[in-house]
Design an enzyme around this catalytic site. Structure first.
Site, PDB file in Angstrom:
ATOM      1  N   HIS A 169      33.087 -17.837  31.392  1.00 16.51           N
ATOM      2  CA  HIS A 169      33.035 -18.104  29.958  1.00 16.51           C
ATOM      3  C   HIS A 169      31.591 -18.006  29.471  1.00 16.51           C
ATOM      4  CE1 HIS A 169      32.381 -22.241  31.667  1.00 16.51           C
ATOM      5  NE2 HIS A 169      31.403 -22.213  30.782  1.00 16.51           N
TER       6      HIS A 169
HETATM    7  P1  TYD Z   1      34.715 -25.657  32.513  1.00 19.48           P
HETATM    8  O1  TYD Z   1      33.468 -25.860  31.699  1.00 19.48           O
HETATM    9  O2  TYD Z   1      35.610 -24.524  32.123  1.00 19.48           O
HETATM   10  O3  TYD Z   1      34.335 -25.543  34.057  1.00 19.48           O
HETATM   11  P2  TYD Z   1      33.666 -24.402  34.972  1.00 19.48           P
HETATM   12  O4  TYD Z   1      32.727 -23.586  34.125  1.00 19.48           O
HETATM   13  O5  TYD Z   1      32.958 -25.206  36.019  1.00 19.48           O
HETATM   14  O6  TYD Z   1      34.744 -23.581  35.563  1.00 19.48           O
HETATM   15  O7  TYD Z   1      35.517 -27.019  32.493  1.00 19.48           O
HETATM   16  C1  TYD Z   1      36.625 -27.227  33.346  1.00 19.48           C
HETATM   17  C2  TYD Z   1      37.545 -28.250  32.700  1.00 19.48           C
HETATM   18  O8  TYD Z   1      36.864 -29.502  32.522  1.00 19.48           O
HETATM   19  C3  TYD Z   1      38.033 -27.828  31.321  1.00 19.48           C
HETATM   20  O9  TYD Z   1      39.409 -28.206  31.218  1.00 19.48           O
HETATM   21  C4  TYD Z   1      37.244 -28.683  30.367  1.00 19.48           C
HETATM   22  C5  TYD Z   1      36.897 -29.922  31.169  1.00 19.48           C
HETATM   23  N1  TYD Z   1      35.566 -30.470  30.798  1.00 19.48           N
HETATM   24  C6  TYD Z   1      35.507 -31.612  30.011  1.00 19.48           C
HETATM   25  O10 TYD Z   1      36.537 -32.214  29.619  1.00 19.48           O
HETATM   26  N2  TYD Z   1      34.272 -32.118  29.670  1.00 19.48           N
HETATM   27  C7  TYD Z   1      33.122 -31.517  30.057  1.00 19.48           C
HETATM   28  O11 TYD Z   1      32.010 -31.995  29.723  1.00 19.48           O
HETATM   29  C8  TYD Z   1      33.205 -30.314  30.864  1.00 19.48           C
HETATM   30  C9  TYD Z   1      31.962 -29.588  31.336  1.00 19.48           C
HETATM   31  C10 TYD Z   1      34.448 -29.832  31.201  1.00 19.48           C
END
Ligand code: TYD
Length: 133
Positions: free
Chosen positions: A51
């Site tokens: 992303h």
């Molecule tokens: P995401 O940022 O997509 O993780 P990565 O880049 O490590 O794959 O986040 C994963 C999940 O966690 C998504 O459902 C959103 C949730 N999340 C929160 O609720 N709060 C936060 O501060 C973060 C970073 C993620």
């Protein structure tokens, strides 16, 4: 356009005593952080990220283990960083696509300029490449 770059944090201590590193507002972190999160136990065959963020700026630290960041801007310029020193941070400005790989023992600490907002995410690579963020 701002570029991703490594930040060297101070390392206070010695091999005999261990170390402390510090991130303070106005000292190397180029934004005020409103959120801190950390990730851990990511199996090393898993790629996370996938992303970009519209507004969020981040400083990422591999406080343990090794973390590989592949970044790309909207014009297709690519960057890769191997984080493996706990006194090193990676500044990621807004607007960069990222894919992330972890050693199993890696702990990723993130200082984030904004609170969590799903609307700030762009999770479709084609949308990222072809529309204004
Ligand atoms: P995401 O940022 O997509 O993780 P990565 O880049 O490590 O794959 O986040 C994963 C999940 O966690 C998504 O459902 C959103 C949730 N999340 C929160 O609720 N709060 C936060 O501060 C973060 C970073 C993620």
């Amino acid at each position: 356009m701002k570029e991703p770059q490594l930040i060297e944090f101070k390392k206070i201590g010695s091999p005999d005593l261990g170390y402390i590193s510090v991130a303070e507002l106005g000292d190397q972190v180029p934004f005020e952080f409103k959120r801190v999160y950390w990730t851990y136990y990511t199996p090393n065959h898993i790629e996370r990220g996938g992303h970009a963020h519209k507004k969020l700026q981040q400083v990422i630290v591999a406080v343990s283990g090794i973390i590989l960041f592949s970044l790309e801007d909207k014009l297709g310029k690519k960057y890769s960083f191997e984080l493996k020193k706990p006194n090193q941070g990676l500044f990621i400005p807004e607007g960069f696509w990222r894919d992330i790989k972890f050693s199993h023992n890696a702990v990723l600490l993130c200082l984030a300029s904004e609170k969590y907002l799903e609307d700030d995410y762009v999770r479709d690579y084609e949308v990222f490449k072809h529309t204004g963020l």
